[in-house]
Write an enzyme that holds these catalytic residues in place. Structure first.
Site, PDB file in Angstrom:
ATOM      1  N   ASP A   8      13.584 -15.291  11.351  1.00 41.38           N
ATOM      2  CA  ASP A   8      13.577 -13.890  11.580  1.00 41.38           C
ATOM      3  C   ASP A   8      13.934 -13.414  13.105  1.00 41.38           C
ATOM      4  OD1 ASP A   8      12.229 -14.570   9.049  1.00 41.38           O
ATOM      5  OD2 ASP A   8      10.450 -13.559   9.672  1.00 41.38           O
ATOM      6  N   LYS A 106      12.634 -13.100   2.404  1.00 37.72           N
ATOM      7  CA  LYS A 106      11.343 -13.196   2.095  1.00 37.72           C
ATOM      8  C   LYS A 106      10.467 -11.878   2.554  1.00 37.72           C
ATOM      9  CE  LYS A 106      10.403 -15.015   6.531  1.00 37.72           C
ATOM     10  NZ  LYS A 106       9.258 -14.167   7.211  1.00 37.72           N
ATOM     11  N   CYS A 151       5.542 -16.520  11.482  1.00 41.18           N
ATOM     12  CA  CYS A 151       6.495 -16.916  10.535  1.00 41.18           C
ATOM     13  C   CYS A 151       6.971 -18.221  10.902  1.00 41.18           C
ATOM     14  CB  CYS A 151       7.613 -15.857  10.273  1.00 41.18           C
ATOM     15  SG  CYS A 151       6.922 -14.588   9.592  1.00 41.18           S
TER      16      CYS A 151
HETATM   17  C1  VGL Z   1       6.315 -11.786  11.177  1.00 45.44           C
HETATM   18  C2  VGL Z   1       4.734 -10.471  11.084  1.00 45.44           C
HETATM   19  C3  VGL Z   1       5.075  -9.783   9.783  1.00 45.44           C
HETATM   20  C4  VGL Z   1       7.169 -12.952  11.696  1.00 45.44           C
HETATM   21  C5  VGL Z   1       6.741 -11.274  10.053  1.00 45.44           C
HETATM   22  O1  VGL Z   1       8.461 -12.980  11.548  1.00 45.44           O
HETATM   23  O2  VGL Z   1       6.639 -13.685  12.523  1.00 45.44           O
HETATM   24  N1  VGL Z   1       5.120 -11.480  11.612  1.00 45.44           N
HETATM   25  N2  VGL Z   1       6.255 -10.174   9.615  1.00 45.44           N
END
Ligand code: VGL
Ligand code: ZN
Length: 205
Positions: A8, A106, A151
Site C-alpha cells: 500500500d 484488496k 496493513c
Molecule cells: C490501511 C487503514 C485503512 C493500511 C488501509 O494500508 O495500513 N490502514 N486502510
C-alpha cells in the site's frame, strides 16, 4: 526462493494524503534500494469502492477513529481513502514499479475491510496472494510498506501463518500511530508471532 512484498505505498498514505502516515514518504527510497536485491516483487493496493463501510463519511454522525460494528466485525472508521480509480489510490510516483510481477488489490467489499494482502479481516475472502506465491516457488517473504500498525502487520502475520518464512524490514515501514506506541506494539506482535525484524543494512551486509 524469496519475494519482496510492498504494501500500500499509495498517495493517500503519504504526507498530504487522505490517511497520511507520518513520514510515510521515507519508505520509498529504502524500498527502491531493496528492490535491486529481489527477483520477485509483489505489491498490494488498497482499493475501496466509494461506499466502503470503513469510511466514517458513510456512517451518519461518525468520525474517523471511532469504532463501529460493521456487519459483525469491529471496524475502526477512517477518512475516505484509496477510492478505486482516484489519484489517492495510485502508487507513489517515485516508487520503482519496473520489476513488479503482480499487484494484488484488496478492500473492494463494502461490508468488510481488508488490512492484509492475503485475506479480508474476517478471513472470508482470499486475494489469491498466498497461492500465487506458492505457485512460483516462494518460501520466504520480506515485507515493506504502509502502514506498520495495520496493513503491514496483518500482511506479515498472515504470511507467517501460511507457512512463509516472514521478515519485516522495520526501516521500510511507518505507522499511523493513532496511539503513540502503536508502532512498537505492532513490532512486538509480529515478533511474538515469530516474524523476523531486520533493517535494510542487516540484509545488505
Ligand atoms: C490501511 C487503514 C485503512 C493500511 C488501509 O494500508 O495500513 N490502514 N486502510
Ligand atoms: Zn483502507
Amino acid at each position: 526462493m524469496k519475494a519482496l512484498i510492498i504494501v500500500d505505498v499509495q498517495h493517500d498514505f503519504l504526507p498530504g494524503g487522505a490517511l497520511a502516515v507520518p513520514k510515510g514518504d521515507e519508505v520509498i527510497a529504502v524500498i527502491n534500494e531493496l528492490q535491486a536485491h529481489f527477483d520477485y516483487i509483489i505489491a498490494t493496493q488498497d482499493w475501496h469502492p466509494a461506499d466502503h463501510g470503513s469510511f466514517a463519511a458513510n456512517h451518519e454522525g461518525k468520525k474517523p477513529g471511532e469504532i463501529i460494528d460493521l456487519a459483525g466485525t469491529q471496524q475502526i472508521l477512517w477518512p475516505v481513502h484509496c477510492v478505486q480509480g482516484s489519484q489517492g489510490a495510485d502508487f507513489a510516483d517515485t516508487l520503482d514499479k519496473s520489476k513488479w510481477q503482480k499487484v494484488f488489490r484488496k478492500g473492494q467489499d463494502p461490508k468488510i475491510d481488508s488490512y492484509s494482502g492475503f485475506f479480508d479481516n474476517g478471513r472470508g475472502h482470499d486475494t489469491g496472494l498466498g497461492d500465487y506465491l506458492k505457485s512460483i516457488g516462494i518460501t520466504d517473504v520480506f515485507i515493506t510498506g504502509l502502514a506498520a500498525d495495520y496493513c503491514v502487520k496483518f500482511t506479515a502475520l498472515d504470511a507467517q501463518s501460511l507457512g512463509f518464512e516472514t521478515t519485516l524490514f522495520r526501516d521500510a515501514t511507518r505507522a499511523v500511530n493513532l496511539q503513540p506506541d502503536d508502532f512498537e506494539k505492532a513490532l512486538a506482535d509480529m515478533k511474538a508471532a515469530g516474524i523476523n525484524i531486520i533493517t535494510k543494512e542487516d540484509y545488505l551486509h
